[in-house]
Scaffold this motif. Sequence first.
Motif, PDB file in Angstrom:
ATOM      1  N   VAL A 165       9.369  19.584  33.139  1.00 53.23           N
ATOM      2  CA  VAL A 165       9.161  19.374  31.712  1.00 53.23           C
ATOM      3  C   VAL A 165       7.790  18.742  31.515  1.00 53.23           C
ATOM      4  O   VAL A 165       7.407  17.836  32.243  1.00 53.23           O
ATOM      5  CB  VAL A 165      10.252  18.437  31.133  1.00 53.23           C
ATOM      6  N   ARG A 166       7.045  19.257  30.527  1.00 54.69           N
ATOM      7  CA  ARG A 166       5.784  18.630  30.132  1.00 54.69           C
ATOM      8  C   ARG A 166       6.052  17.890  28.829  1.00 54.69           C
ATOM      9  O   ARG A 166       6.432  18.475  27.823  1.00 54.69           O
ATOM     10  CB  ARG A 166       4.685  19.660  29.906  1.00 54.69           C
ATOM     11  N   PHE A 167       5.850  16.572  28.864  1.00 58.09           N
ATOM     12  CA  PHE A 167       6.123  15.760  27.687  1.00 58.09           C
ATOM     13  C   PHE A 167       5.075  16.025  26.609  1.00 58.09           C
ATOM     14  O   PHE A 167       3.883  15.953  26.858  1.00 58.09           O
ATOM     15  CB  PHE A 167       6.132  14.278  28.026  1.00 58.09           C
ATOM     16  N   THR A 168       5.566  16.314  25.425  1.00 59.48           N
ATOM     17  CA  THR A 168       4.679  16.492  24.281  1.00 59.48           C
ATOM     18  C   THR A 168       4.777  15.324  23.313  1.00 59.48           C
ATOM     19  O   THR A 168       3.927  15.184  22.442  1.00 59.48           O
ATOM     20  CB  THR A 168       5.015  17.793  23.520  1.00 59.48           C
ATOM     21  N   GLU A 169       5.819  14.508  23.493  1.00 58.71           N
ATOM     22  CA  GLU A 169       6.013  13.377  22.581  1.00 58.71           C
ATOM     23  C   GLU A 169       6.796  12.289  23.296  1.00 58.71           C
ATOM     24  O   GLU A 169       7.785  12.556  23.958  1.00 58.71           O
ATOM     25  CB  GLU A 169       6.781  13.872  21.345  1.00 58.71           C
ATOM     26  N   CYS A 170       6.326  11.059  23.204  1.00 59.99           N
ATOM     27  CA  CYS A 170       7.019   9.893  23.752  1.00 59.99           C
ATOM     28  C   CYS A 170       7.019   8.793  22.695  1.00 59.99           C
ATOM     29  O   CYS A 170       6.012   8.589  22.023  1.00 59.99           O
ATOM     30  CB  CYS A 170       6.330   9.377  25.015  1.00 59.99           C
ATOM     31  N   HIS A 171       8.151   8.127  22.558  1.00 65.73           N
ATOM     32  CA  HIS A 171       8.237   7.029  21.604  1.00 65.73           C
ATOM     33  C   HIS A 171       9.242   5.992  22.099  1.00 65.73           C
ATOM     34  O   HIS A 171      10.071   6.273  22.945  1.00 65.73           O
ATOM     35  CB  HIS A 171       8.610   7.533  20.207  1.00 65.73           C
ATOM     36  N   VAL A 172       9.139   4.806  21.544  1.00 65.27           N
ATOM     37  CA  VAL A 172      10.015   3.697  21.910  1.00 65.27           C
ATOM     38  C   VAL A 172      11.216   3.706  20.977  1.00 65.27           C
ATOM     39  O   VAL A 172      11.075   3.857  19.768  1.00 65.27           O
ATOM     40  CB  VAL A 172       9.256   2.354  21.819  1.00 65.27           C
ATOM     41  N   GLU A 173      12.399   3.558  21.571  1.00 61.60           N
ATOM     42  CA  GLU A 173      13.644   3.494  20.799  1.00 61.60           C
ATOM     43  C   GLU A 173      14.387   2.225  21.177  1.00 61.60           C
ATOM     44  O   GLU A 173      14.123   1.614  22.199  1.00 61.60           O
ATOM     45  CB  GLU A 173      14.550   4.694  21.110  1.00 61.60           C
ATOM     46  N   GLY A 174      15.361   1.915  20.379  1.00 60.49           N
ATOM     47  CA  GLY A 174      16.266   0.825  20.721  1.00 60.49           C
ATOM     48  C   GLY A 174      15.906  -0.478  20.054  1.00 60.49           C
ATOM     49  O   GLY A 174      15.332  -0.529  18.982  1.00 60.49           O
ATOM     50  N   GLY A 175      16.253  -1.510  20.761  1.00 60.46           N
ATOM     51  CA  GLY A 175      16.145  -2.851  20.232  1.00 60.46           C
ATOM     52  C   GLY A 175      17.531  -3.448  20.165  1.00 60.46           C
ATOM     53  O   GLY A 175      18.523  -2.805  20.483  1.00 60.46           O
ATOM     54  N   GLY A 176      17.628  -4.656  19.786  1.00 57.79           N
ATOM     55  CA  GLY A 176      18.936  -5.293  19.682  1.00 57.79           C
ATOM     56  C   GLY A 176      19.564  -5.494  21.048  1.00 57.79           C
ATOM     57  O   GLY A 176      18.905  -5.793  22.023  1.00 57.79           O
ATOM     58  N   ARG A 177      20.876  -5.284  21.133  1.00 60.64           N
ATOM     59  CA  ARG A 177      21.619  -5.546  22.361  1.00 60.64           C
ATOM     60  C   ARG A 177      21.290  -4.558  23.471  1.00 60.64           C
ATOM     61  O   ARG A 177      21.342  -4.901  24.643  1.00 60.64           O
ATOM     62  CB  ARG A 177      23.113  -5.498  22.068  1.00 60.64           C
ATOM     63  N   SER A 178      20.994  -3.311  23.124  1.00 59.76           N
ATOM     64  CA  SER A 178      20.762  -2.300  24.165  1.00 59.76           C
ATOM     65  C   SER A 178      19.374  -2.382  24.772  1.00 59.76           C
ATOM     66  O   SER A 178      19.104  -1.767  25.791  1.00 59.76           O
ATOM     67  CB  SER A 178      20.996  -0.902  23.599  1.00 59.76           C
ATOM     68  N   GLY A 179      18.484  -3.118  24.165  1.00 59.69           N
ATOM     69  CA  GLY A 179      17.131  -3.249  24.688  1.00 59.69           C
ATOM     70  C   GLY A 179      16.239  -2.115  24.221  1.00 59.69           C
ATOM     71  O   GLY A 179      16.661  -1.187  23.544  1.00 59.69           O
ATOM     72  N   ILE A 180      14.997  -2.193  24.604  1.00 70.06           N
ATOM     73  CA  ILE A 180      14.016  -1.194  24.213  1.00 70.06           C
ATOM     74  C   ILE A 180      13.778  -0.262  25.396  1.00 70.06           C
ATOM     75  O   ILE A 180      13.667  -0.710  26.536  1.00 70.06           O
ATOM     76  CB  ILE A 180      12.695  -1.881  23.796  1.00 70.06           C
ATOM     77  N   HIS A 181      13.709   1.048  25.126  1.00 72.36           N
ATOM     78  CA  HIS A 181      13.430   2.024  26.166  1.00 72.36           C
ATOM     79  C   HIS A 181      12.567   3.143  25.590  1.00 72.36           C
ATOM     80  O   HIS A 181      12.517   3.349  24.389  1.00 72.36           O
ATOM     81  CB  HIS A 181      14.721   2.588  26.762  1.00 72.36           C
ATOM     82  N   THR A 182      11.876   3.841  26.465  1.00 72.54           N
ATOM     83  CA  THR A 182      11.009   4.935  26.050  1.00 72.54           C
ATOM     84  C   THR A 182      11.759   6.253  26.196  1.00 72.54           C
ATOM     85  O   THR A 182      12.407   6.491  27.214  1.00 72.54           O
ATOM     86  CB  THR A 182       9.733   4.971  26.913  1.00 72.54           C
ATOM     87  N   VAL A 183      11.658   7.097  25.184  1.00 72.49           N
ATOM     88  CA  VAL A 183      12.263   8.419  25.206  1.00 72.49           C
ATOM     89  C   VAL A 183      11.141   9.436  25.069  1.00 72.49           C
ATOM     90  O   VAL A 183      10.321   9.341  24.162  1.00 72.49           O
ATOM     91  CB  VAL A 183      13.291   8.588  24.060  1.00 72.49           C
ATOM     92  N   CYS A 184      11.119  10.387  25.997  1.00 72.71           N
ATOM     93  CA  CYS A 184      10.106  11.434  25.960  1.00 72.71           C
ATOM     94  C   CYS A 184      10.791  12.791  25.847  1.00 72.71           C
ATOM     95  O   CYS A 184      11.908  12.972  26.323  1.00 72.71           O
ATOM     96  CB  CYS A 184       9.257  11.408  27.224  1.00 72.71           C
ATOM     97  N   SER A 185      10.104  13.733  25.222  1.00 72.70           N
ATOM     98  CA  SER A 185      10.650  15.085  25.100  1.00 72.70           C
ATOM     99  C   SER A 185       9.528  16.096  25.231  1.00 72.70           C
ATOM    100  O   SER A 185       8.363  15.793  25.001  1.00 72.70           O
ATOM    101  CB  SER A 185      11.374  15.258  23.766  1.00 72.70           C
TER     102      SER A 185
END
Length: 131
Positions: free
Chosen positions: A30-50
């Motif tokens: 997969v070649r990532f065309t978009e990455c952004h930060v999601e989450g917060g709160g209890r689950s924490g912050i993580h990066t999601v790429c697509s």
Amino acid sequence: MLTVLCAAATAWAAFTGLARLDLLGNAVQVRFTECHVEGGGRSGIHTVCSGPQLGTAFKRTVKVTYDGREGEIIRVAQKPWGSYEAVDTGLVSWGIAALLPILPLGATATAGVFTVREVRRAGNSSSGPTT
């Protein structure tokens, strides 16, 4: 109920480990065309790429939780329930994938022993003494 939940956790851990190590044999690039930060709160912050799959006639956009950047190409494997996991075949990943299912498997066995014991006890007490 606890036995069933522990068995489900064991299956989840085993299949996630198999996907992470690409032992299911369905990894794609997969070649990532978009990455952004999601989450917060209890689950924490993580990066999601697509991004789109590479090298296949069927172009599908793949979304994966991965700390990457746009333009990066990685291998991902699809888990049986449809989500994707980044492939990592390092020594630590092999160790984690092998050991992670052992804990819920032990809990499943323990809960199963208690379940069988209670079922037998209930069966013995319901038959009761006959006179």
